[in-house]
Design a protein around this motif. Structure first.
Motif, mmCIF file in Angstrom:
data_model
loop_
_atom_site.group_PDB
_atom_site.id
_atom_site.type_symbol
_atom_site.label_atom_id
_atom_site.label_comp_id
_atom_site.label_asym_id
_atom_site.label_seq_id
_atom_site.Cartn_x
_atom_site.Cartn_y
_atom_site.Cartn_z
ATOM 1 N N ILE A 210 0.917 -1.233 -0.012
ATOM 2 C CA ILE A 210 -0.101 -0.018 0.056
ATOM 3 C C ILE A 210 0.862 1.382 -0.071
ATOM 4 O O ILE A 210 0.476 2.425 -0.449
ATOM 5 N N SER A 211 2.219 1.177 0.357
ATOM 6 C CA SER A 211 3.000 2.195 0.369
ATOM 7 C C SER A 211 3.380 2.704 -0.891
ATOM 8 O O SER A 211 3.724 3.976 -1.045
ATOM 9 N N ILE A 217 -4.876 7.205 -0.641
ATOM 10 C CA ILE A 217 -5.157 6.222 -0.737
ATOM 11 C C ILE A 217 -4.571 5.367 0.574
ATOM 12 O O ILE A 217 -5.230 4.835 1.152
ATOM 13 N N GLN A 218 -3.407 5.728 0.880
ATOM 14 C CA GLN A 218 -3.118 5.040 2.261
ATOM 15 C C GLN A 218 -3.628 5.409 3.318
ATOM 16 O O GLN A 218 -3.807 4.629 4.101
ATOM 17 N N ILE A 219 -3.868 6.641 3.357
ATOM 18 C CA ILE A 219 -4.768 7.173 4.664
ATOM 19 C C ILE A 219 -6.180 6.473 4.501
ATOM 20 O O ILE A 219 -6.655 6.234 5.757
ATOM 21 N N ARG A 220 -6.852 6.444 3.592
ATOM 22 C CA ARG A 220 -8.057 5.938 3.420
ATOM 23 C C ARG A 220 -7.979 4.573 3.732
ATOM 24 O O ARG A 220 -8.933 4.184 4.594
ATOM 25 N N ILE A 221 -7.285 3.906 3.358
ATOM 26 C CA ILE A 221 -7.092 2.373 3.544
ATOM 27 C C ILE A 221 -6.837 2.158 5.285
ATOM 28 O O ILE A 221 -7.629 1.095 5.904
ATOM 29 N N ILE A 222 -5.834 2.797 5.747
ATOM 30 C CA ILE A 222 -5.806 2.617 7.396
ATOM 31 C C ILE A 222 -6.839 3.076 7.857
ATOM 32 O O ILE A 222 -7.587 2.604 9.040
ATOM 33 N N SER A 223 -7.373 4.133 7.642
ATOM 34 C CA SER A 223 -8.671 4.928 8.407
ATOM 35 C C SER A 223 -9.809 3.989 8.254
ATOM 36 O O SER A 223 -10.386 3.673 9.245
ATOM 37 N N LEU A 244 0.775 8.792 11.590
ATOM 38 C CA LEU A 244 1.222 7.440 11.776
ATOM 39 C C LEU A 244 2.158 6.856 10.584
ATOM 40 O O LEU A 244 3.112 6.215 10.901
ATOM 41 N N ILE A 245 1.413 7.213 9.581
ATOM 42 C CA ILE A 245 2.267 6.795 8.321
ATOM 43 C C ILE A 245 3.648 7.286 8.122
ATOM 44 O O ILE A 245 4.773 6.430 8.179
#
Length: 276
Positions: A210-211, A217-223, A244-245
């Motif tokens: 995902i990186s 997109i990274q923020i959305r996946i983790i959120s 966090l990322i």
């Protein structure tokens, strides 16, 4: 169709006369053969009043819904509320997802859905209808208290109107952002499907994969993963997920906490567990 409807009002108990006002609403509705149930909050709300009140409100509504085996919660949010939410999130630097504001239908836990059927209706039209049908409306004094950000934003809308930034124009922008947000969500679902393994007690995210996606997109996946895992009404704030990322990428530590979860970097994976 024999659909059973419960009419409910939440008394947050923040103001001195709130219960008397709630009884006034109940009495008025009874004249029109609408029988209102008042849900009274017994928890003391002192800090972050509006945020805590919202949290309490949805807890009371969900408990009532489950108890009465209902499937939907319908709220009175209107298009003026939508604009206020948009401007509040704009003031916080929200991304596309936040600026898309409130959805018409939101899935809560236990198969219950939150529905906002009046999001395309202006407050002035609702006031007109209410006065026509019930003869009067009840005003919440806290709506004029400038210590609340929402009140200050509400006053700001009048300035916008005078400057030529009209209600319908802002709503159009919100709908465009919602369309963009929906497109991104579809892509996030596709990426999540191939990079997330979930069990009852733990979630594993292939962080290496995902990186390679954009930061949004990274923020959305983790959120979304944290929201679904904890079954919270709101996902964690974007700025907290971004922090966090960045912390993970700095490689200075491997263990983090966010949104009631313990997040640990294990090689290429992120392990997510609930805090004890």
């Amino acid at each position: 169709k024999k659909i059973k409807i419960h009419f409910v009002l939440v008394d947050h108990g923040v103001r001195k006369n709130s219960y008397i006002e709630a009884l006034g609403v109940k009495k008025l509705l009874k004249k029109n053969k609408i029988f209102l149930k008042i849900l009274r909050n017994k928890e003391k709300i002192e800090k972050n009043v509006q945020g805590k009140a919202r949290e309490v409100r949805y807890k009371l509504l969900l408990d009532f819904t489950k108890k009465n085996k209902a499937k939907y919660i319908l709220t009175g949010h209107h298009s003026d509320d939508q604009i206020e939410t948009f401007l509040i999130r704009l003031s916080r630097g929200s991304g596309v997802q936040g600026l898309a504001s409130m959805r018409v239908i939101t899935k809560l836990d236990n198969g219950i859905h939150l529905v906002r059927p009046l999001l395309d209706t202006k407050k002035t039209d609702l006031i007109y209808c209410a006065k026509k049908i019930f003869g009067k409306i009840f005003k919440d004094p806290s709506n004029k208290n400038s210590k609340y950000l929402r009140t200050r934003v509400r006053l700001l809308k009048n300035t916008f109107e005078k400057a030529g930034i009209h209600h319908d124009q802002i709503i159009r922008s919100i709908k465009n952002l919602e369309s963009t947000s929906n497109t991104l969500n579809d892509y996030v679902k596709k990426i999540s499907k191939s990079n997330i393994q979930a069990t009852k007690n733990k979630i594993l995210i292939n962080f290496k994969n995902i990186s390679e996606e954009s930061l949004e997109i990274q923020i959305r996946i983790i959120s979304q993963t944290l929201k679904n895992f904890t079954k919270d009404y709101y996902p964690p704030r974007s700025k907290k997920v971004l922090a966090l990322i960045n912390a993970i990428n700095s490689k200075k530590q491997k263990k983090f906490t966010l949104g009631g979860c313990i997040i640990e970097k294990l090689g290429n994976l992120l392990s997510i567990k609930k805090e004890a």
